[in-house]
Design a protein around this motif. Sequence first.
Motif, short mmCIF file in Angstrom:
data_model
loop_
_atom_site.label_atom_id
_atom_site.label_comp_id
_atom_site.label_asym_id
_atom_site.label_seq_id
_atom_site.Cartn_x
_atom_site.Cartn_y
_atom_site.Cartn_z
N ALA A 5 17.65 35.51 -40.76
CA ALA A 5 18.28 34.63 -42.10
C ALA A 5 17.35 33.45 -42.60
O ALA A 5 16.53 33.48 -41.52
CB ALA A 5 19.11 33.59 -40.34
N GLU A 6 17.82 33.28 -43.81
CA GLU A 6 17.19 32.12 -44.03
C GLU A 6 16.82 31.36 -43.54
O GLU A 6 18.13 30.87 -43.18
CB GLU A 6 17.57 32.06 -46.05
N GLU A 7 16.16 29.97 -43.96
CA GLU A 7 16.14 28.91 -43.44
C GLU A 7 17.54 27.70 -44.35
O GLU A 7 17.65 28.31 -45.35
CB GLU A 7 15.28 27.86 -44.04
N GLY A 8 18.11 26.76 -43.58
CA GLY A 8 18.58 25.89 -44.07
C GLY A 8 20.56 26.12 -44.24
O GLY A 8 21.53 25.48 -44.18
N THR A 9 20.13 27.64 -43.25
CA THR A 9 21.28 28.77 -43.45
C THR A 9 22.23 27.83 -41.85
O THR A 9 21.12 28.17 -40.84
CB THR A 9 21.94 30.45 -43.25
N ILE A 10 23.64 28.32 -41.64
CA ILE A 10 24.57 28.19 -40.26
C ILE A 10 23.88 28.72 -39.50
O ILE A 10 23.42 28.32 -38.29
CB ILE A 10 25.73 28.48 -40.75
N ARG A 11 23.46 29.88 -39.43
CA ARG A 11 23.06 31.61 -38.35
C ARG A 11 21.24 30.14 -38.07
O ARG A 11 21.38 30.83 -36.79
CB ARG A 11 23.25 32.19 -39.04
N LYS A 12 20.49 30.47 -39.40
CA LYS A 12 19.08 30.18 -38.47
C LYS A 12 18.76 28.93 -38.11
O LYS A 12 18.53 28.55 -36.81
CB LYS A 12 18.70 29.67 -40.37
N LYS A 13 20.33 27.88 -37.84
CA LYS A 13 20.01 26.45 -37.18
C LYS A 13 20.66 26.44 -36.29
O LYS A 13 19.99 26.00 -35.31
CB LYS A 13 20.81 25.38 -38.40
N TYR A 14 21.63 27.67 -36.15
CA TYR A 14 22.86 27.21 -34.88
C TYR A 14 22.49 28.30 -33.93
O TYR A 14 23.44 29.14 -32.86
CB TYR A 14 23.91 26.92 -35.39
N ALA A 15 22.93 30.39 -34.83
CA ALA A 15 22.52 31.84 -33.79
C ALA A 15 21.96 31.28 -32.87
O ALA A 15 20.78 31.28 -33.40
CB ALA A 15 22.89 31.73 -34.78
#
Length: 138
Positions: free
Chosen positions: A97-107
């Motif tokens: 997942a790219e930086e700044g995406t929800i999954r990058k941050k929280y998955a």
Amino acid sequence: MGNRTFTMIKPDAVGNRFEGAILNMICEAGFRIVAIKKTQLSAAKAGEFYAVHKERPFYGELVEFMSSGPIVAAILEKDNAVEDFRKLIGATNPANAEEGTIRKKYAESIGRNAVHGSDSDENAQIEGDFFFSGLEKF
Ligand code: CMP
């Protein structure tokens, strides 16, 4: 191009208390909440929701995880909703997942990947109808 999509904040993200932060990212990205509820799927209901994946090796794990705790289900509205929401959440596997995406941050992993997003206008309609009646959409 449809203007609605469907999302679930999954049991991993709800358990980690990320639901407020995730909903904030969704609203900041310009989506309007048409319908929302917190609920817990039974294994039978989770199996029904993900029936298209029945033959996949991860189906059992997916059903077990998705029924393991509460989720937040929502219908969202925005121009080009399905595609824009999939960009906002990022790749299915958070490792990609790219930086700044929800999954990058929280998955946490491909299975525990924080959020679901519909993959087509047709599925957005079907998935929204799975959780919400006409009286619950505004
Ligand atoms: P979602 O967008 O909810 O749609 C189907 C889900 O299956 C997907 O997110 C992942 O969480 C899950 N999934 C896909 N591939 C795998 C895998 N290889 N192992 C476990 N779960 C998976």
